[in-house]
Design a protein around this motif. Structure first.
Motif, mmCIF file in Angstrom:
data_model
loop_
_atom_site.group_PDB
_atom_site.id
_atom_site.type_symbol
_atom_site.label_atom_id
_atom_site.label_comp_id
_atom_site.label_asym_id
_atom_site.label_seq_id
_atom_site.Cartn_x
_atom_site.Cartn_y
_atom_site.Cartn_z
ATOM 1 N N ASP A 196 -1.933 -21.564 -15.466
ATOM 2 C CA ASP A 196 -1.493 -22.342 -14.304
ATOM 3 C C ASP A 196 -0.923 -23.690 -14.727
ATOM 4 O OD1 ASP A 196 -2.270 -20.285 -12.688
ATOM 5 O OD2 ASP A 196 -4.167 -21.189 -12.088
ATOM 6 N N LYS A 197 -1.481 -24.269 -15.789
ATOM 7 C CA LYS A 197 -0.942 -25.532 -16.292
ATOM 8 C C LYS A 197 0.488 -25.343 -16.823
ATOM 9 C CE LYS A 197 -5.358 -27.737 -17.498
ATOM 10 N NZ LYS A 197 -6.268 -26.685 -16.996
ATOM 11 N N VAL A 198 0.734 -24.180 -17.436
ATOM 12 C CA VAL A 198 2.092 -23.890 -17.897
ATOM 13 C C VAL A 198 3.043 -23.775 -16.709
ATOM 14 C CG1 VAL A 198 3.518 -22.036 -18.869
ATOM 15 C CG2 VAL A 198 1.538 -22.873 -20.128
ATOM 16 N N LEU A 199 2.620 -23.092 -15.657
ATOM 17 C CA LEU A 199 3.469 -22.986 -14.462
ATOM 18 C C LEU A 199 3.706 -24.357 -13.838
ATOM 19 C CD1 LEU A 199 1.997 -19.770 -12.775
ATOM 20 C CD2 LEU A 199 4.212 -19.996 -13.917
ATOM 21 N N LEU A 200 2.657 -25.151 -13.722
ATOM 22 C CA LEU A 200 2.800 -26.491 -13.145
ATOM 23 C C LEU A 200 3.774 -27.335 -13.958
ATOM 24 C CD1 LEU A 200 -0.896 -27.463 -12.320
ATOM 25 C CD2 LEU A 200 0.909 -27.055 -10.662
ATOM 26 N N THR A 201 3.636 -27.270 -15.268
ATOM 27 C CA THR A 201 4.398 -28.145 -16.144
ATOM 28 C C THR A 201 5.831 -27.678 -16.336
ATOM 29 O OG1 THR A 201 2.339 -28.633 -17.325
ATOM 30 C CG2 THR A 201 4.380 -29.253 -18.421
ATOM 31 N N ARG A 202 6.030 -26.360 -16.362
ATOM 32 C CA ARG A 202 7.330 -25.842 -16.750
ATOM 33 C C ARG A 202 8.076 -25.095 -15.643
ATOM 34 N NH1 ARG A 202 7.541 -23.475 -22.621
ATOM 35 N NH2 ARG A 202 9.688 -24.130 -22.178
ATOM 36 N N ALA A 203 7.374 -24.484 -14.710
ATOM 37 C CA ALA A 203 8.034 -23.716 -13.640
ATOM 38 C C ALA A 203 7.379 -23.995 -12.288
ATOM 39 C CB ALA A 203 7.986 -22.225 -13.967
ATOM 40 N N PRO A 204 7.296 -25.265 -11.874
ATOM 41 C CA PRO A 204 6.550 -25.602 -10.657
ATOM 42 C C PRO A 204 7.162 -25.042 -9.384
ATOM 43 C CG PRO A 204 7.802 -27.500 -11.415
ATOM 44 C CD PRO A 204 7.910 -26.463 -12.496
ATOM 45 N N HIS A 205 8.479 -24.820 -9.382
ATOM 46 C CA HIS A 205 9.117 -24.356 -8.151
ATOM 47 C C HIS A 205 8.726 -22.926 -7.785
ATOM 48 C CE1 HIS A 205 11.577 -27.832 -7.155
ATOM 49 N NE2 HIS A 205 11.823 -27.970 -8.449
ATOM 50 N N LEU A 206 8.311 -22.124 -8.751
ATOM 51 C CA LEU A 206 7.816 -20.790 -8.412
ATOM 52 C C LEU A 206 6.556 -20.882 -7.567
ATOM 53 C CD1 LEU A 206 8.178 -18.444 -11.529
ATOM 54 C CD2 LEU A 206 9.250 -18.193 -9.287
#
Length: 502
Positions: free
Chosen positions: A110-120
């Protein structure tokens, strides 16, 4: 299927792991070209997305068998329907809550999504808000600073259908539990409530609330864009768990990473991708998961059914191999001590039972313990807590008894297995909430009066000879006053509390 690597980025003072993929990249698409996808890049990679009706949302989630990716695996369609029914019955507008806290030290997806792909994540939350006509989207992140700035920037880059706010949550193991999360949003302590209540009935501000994990919302955004037929083109051949999954692979891996792979992928392929050395075992599902010996792990497939078939757990997608250069029993003891300290301290199984379990596992590590005592301590906490923390900790400890039976025999015979505990499993060494002071006993003074155990039963037990026994761990801040009282009342002046050595 060939892996593709995506470089790591810095989130606060902590480096986010490298991103790898096996097969087609969906959640991680575009990350091989950009450290972070802003709104324009996100739309170029993923394309447009439009609103869905309540019925269409439920049908989509049902068609792709979308389940929660935070650990419990609850069907998302049922969750949406439960909130919709509560809204109709109570005539109250709902809230949408995104859980991106990841309180477990080994969790990174989730930290990777927040940091790198937050719009998803925001896409998925917006779809639910549109469909349910929500009053607000609440996005919960850990207070470690990882991903928060990226998420706030993403919110500022776009127009959401309803107001959105970000709530910081203490970076503790239990803070991301659903009930604890709702409590914190409502201004109460970030601990599980004593009485369980479904968020769909009464969550934020007592109103119906849809609460799910960040990856779940991101998966929903992918499914809405490509449709159920294409979504099902990858994943388990049986089609019961289609799509991809994100795994946080650390431990002894030479190339720790967040890996996106289709469900049904052999776990051995993931371990090879992350350059995991030959070792005794793999922890599946994180600190509330189950241990698998390496031979069993090599037969496992990455899905809930596939992991369960070999006695493992997918959980929140945490995979922790341990190599041959550390003491596995010592590693297990470190984690159980950590989990005991992470207790909310509000019910007996956590407050008293988990320290007893930790002491029993410590005994195994020192060669003086008995596996039967560990099993008894684990049985004493199962099914009796206000949340799943006692059950998860007990399962972690008892599964280690079978997988590391040979190592336990060596410890019982010689006091150790000949290897030091190097700390492969990611347990925080210091933490403000866990305290920085320890209890110490001057054994030349201690006469075994036992008064300290009467004053501080949450911290101190008496051994078979009537002398004090306690965890080799910092005293939790909430228990420092009672620890100080036990020190003050020791008749022999044998007990003291001092700063832990670093």
């Amino acid at each position: 299927m060939s892996p593709r690597a995506r470089g790591s980025v810095v989130g606060g003072a902590t480096r986010v792991p490298t991103v790898l993929s096996i097969g087609p990249a969906r959640l991680t698409a575009g990350l091989d070209h950009a450290e972070r996808l802003d709104l324009r890049a996100h739309q170029q990679v993923h394309g447009p997305i439009g609103p869905l009706s309540k019925r269409a949302l439920i049908e989509l989630a049902d068609d792709v068998n979308l389940t929660g990716r935070g650990g419990a695996g609850f069907p998302f369609a049922k969750k949406v329907k439960a909130v919709a029914d509560a809204v109709e019955r109570r005539m109250l507008a709902p809230f949408v809550v995104v859980n991106a806290t990841e309180g477990e030290p080994a969790a990174w997806k989730d930290k990777v999504l927040l940091t790198r792909a937050p719009h998803l994540i925001l896409d998925g939350a917006a779809l639910v808000a549109w469909a349910l006509r929500a009053v607000e989207v609440v996005l919960c992140v850990a207070d470690d600073g990882i991903g928060e700035r990226s998420l706030l920037a993403a919110i500022a880059e776009r127009d959401l259908p309803v107001p959105a706010r970000v709530v910081r949550v203490p970076h503790r193991f239990i803070s991301g539990e659903g009930g604890a999360l709702v409590q914190g949003i409502n201004g109460l302590p970030h601990i599980p409530p004593g009485i369980k209540r479904r968020a769909s009935e009464g969550g934020v501000a007592g109103q119906p609330t849809l609460l799910s994990n960040a990856e779940t919302f991101a998966q929903l955004a992918i499914a809405a864009r490509i449709g159920p037929r294409r979504y099902r083109e990858v994943g388990e051949p049986q089609g019961k768990e289609p799509g991809t999954v994100l795994l946080s692979v650390t431990g002894s891996a030479r190339h720790p990473a967040v890996v996106e792979c289709p469900t049904g992928t052999p776990l051995a392929e993931v371990l090879d991708l992350c350059a995991v050395p030959a070792g005794p075992a793999v922890l599946s599902g994180g600190f509330h998961g189950r241990w698998l010996d390496m031979a069993t792990a090599s037969r496992a497939e990455v899905s809930r059914r596939g992991m369960a078939a070999v006695g493992g757990a997918l959980g929140a997608g945490i995979i922790l191999p341990i190599g041959p250069d550390t003491c596995p029993v010592g590693e297990v003891a470190r984690v159980v001590r950590y989990l005991a300290a992470e207790s909310a301290g509000q019910c007996g199984p956590c407050r008293l039972g988990l320290p007893d379990l930790a002491r029993a596992v410590d005994g195994l590590a020192s060669g003086t313990g008995d596996p039967a005592v560990v099993r008894a301590a684990a049985a004493g906490v199962k099914g009796r807590g206000a949340c799943s923390h006692p059950d998860g900790t007990a399962g972690f400890a008892t599964s280690a008894l079978e997988v590391f039976a040979d190592d336990l025999t060596r410890h019982a015979r010689a006091g150790d297995c000949g290897r030091s505990t190097v700390g492969v499993l990611p347990v925080p060494t210091t933490r403000e909430e866990g305290g920085t002071r320890r209890l110490h006993v001057d054994w030349s003074r201690c006469d075994g009066h036992g008064l300290c155990a009467d004053v501080a039963p949450d911290l101190i037990r008496l051994d078979g000879n009537g002398y004090p026994a306690f965890l080799d761990a910092p005293v939790p801040v909430r228990l420092e006053p009672v620890a100080a009282q036990a020190v003050a009342m020791c008749p022999a002046l044998a007990l003291r509390m001092a700063a832990a050595k670093r």
